[in-house]
Design a protein around this motif. Structure first.
Motif, mmCIF file in Angstrom:
data_model
loop_
_atom_site.group_PDB
_atom_site.id
_atom_site.type_symbol
_atom_site.label_atom_id
_atom_site.label_comp_id
_atom_site.label_asym_id
_atom_site.label_seq_id
_atom_site.Cartn_x
_atom_site.Cartn_y
_atom_site.Cartn_z
ATOM 1 N N ASN A 98 -3.552 3.631 -1.646
ATOM 2 C CA ASN A 98 -3.815 2.615 -2.668
ATOM 3 C C ASN A 98 -3.272 1.292 -2.150
ATOM 4 O O ASN A 98 -2.120 1.218 -1.712
ATOM 5 C CB ASN A 98 -3.142 2.972 -3.994
ATOM 6 N N ARG A 109 -8.755 1.479 -3.401
ATOM 7 C CA ARG A 109 -8.285 2.782 -2.906
ATOM 8 C C ARG A 109 -9.204 3.191 -1.766
ATOM 9 O O ARG A 109 -10.424 3.095 -1.892
ATOM 10 C CB ARG A 109 -8.358 3.826 -4.020
ATOM 11 N N GLU A 138 -1.186 8.166 -1.515
ATOM 12 C CA GLU A 138 -1.124 8.909 -2.780
ATOM 13 C C GLU A 138 -0.258 10.150 -2.632
ATOM 14 O O GLU A 138 0.447 10.527 -3.563
ATOM 15 C CB GLU A 138 -2.528 9.265 -3.258
ATOM 16 N N GLN A 153 0.851 -1.192 0.000
ATOM 17 C CA GLN A 153 0.000 0.000 0.000
ATOM 18 C C GLN A 153 0.884 1.237 0.000
ATOM 19 O O GLN A 153 1.987 1.224 0.541
ATOM 20 C CB GLN A 153 -0.972 0.012 1.168
ATOM 21 N N ASN A 157 -12.486 2.624 -6.639
ATOM 22 C CA ASN A 157 -11.492 2.097 -7.568
ATOM 23 C C ASN A 157 -11.103 0.654 -7.237
ATOM 24 O O ASN A 157 -9.926 0.325 -7.152
ATOM 25 C CB ASN A 157 -10.260 3.015 -7.596
#
Length: 186
Positions: free
Chosen positions: A33, A95, A20, A17, A65
């Motif tokens: 993410n 996400r 962002e 992960q 997403n």
């Protein structure tokens, strides 16, 4: 005689992960993410991502997403995503995000775990981001009129000084110093 032996190559579940943005100004969106993968030689069965979402003031996590055909839900602050079978080399992901506020300031740490029913070793990853807060003070000095006529008492030189705080936290200890000109007649 001949015999067929099924060796049953094992899967190897991984999870990664990333934030962002590593630094997020308060009032903006914080997001991570998450990607689960199978780096083994056999299919990974019943792949699940579990994420006890960070409890942070002013933050309300949602997901979007979703990649790889999975289904996700958040129950009692825990994100669970079920991706079924991942063949060797396949990945899936999701996400998570939330708006932040001035009360969200500080580090947000997120720990996610991925499992598969035929992989005895769960995969875990930790990511961090910082919700940045602080004072943002601006000073403007504006002449009432320009130019002024020297010696004319009806047109004195006047200025307006404005100090404004635009930050997400209260500005404390603010001091304004205005160095006045030392020219003759002033």
């Amino acid at each position: 005689d001949s015999a067929t032996v099924d060796i049953g190559c094992p899967p190897w579940i991984t999870v990664r992960q990333t934030a962002e943005e590593s630094d997020v100004p308060a009032g903006e969106t914080a997001s991570f993410n998450i990607v689960v993968g199978n780096q083994g030689l056999g299919a990974a069965e019943n792949v699940v991502i579990t994420d006890p979402l960070p409890v942070v003031p002013g933050v309300n996590w949602t997901f979007d997403n979703v990649v790889g055909g999975g289904t996700c839900e958040i129950v009692s602050g825990v994100l669970s995503c079920h991706f079924g079978t991942l063949d060797p080399g396949e990945t899936a992901g999701v996400r998570i995000s939330s708006a932040t506020t001035a009360s969200s300031c500080g580090f947000i740490n997120n720990t996610v775990t991925a499992t598969a029913t035929n992989d005895p070793l769960p995969a875990t990853d930790i990511a961090q981001l910082l919700v940045v807060c602080g004072a943002d003070v601006t000073v403007t000095k504006t002449a009432e009129r320009s130019p002024v006529r020297a010696g004319d008492p009806t047109q004195p030189a006047r200025f307006t000084i404005s100090v404004l705080s635009h930050g997400t936290q209260t500005a404390t200890g603010v001091t304004l110093t205005d160095v006045l000109p030392t020219h003759g007649g002033l």
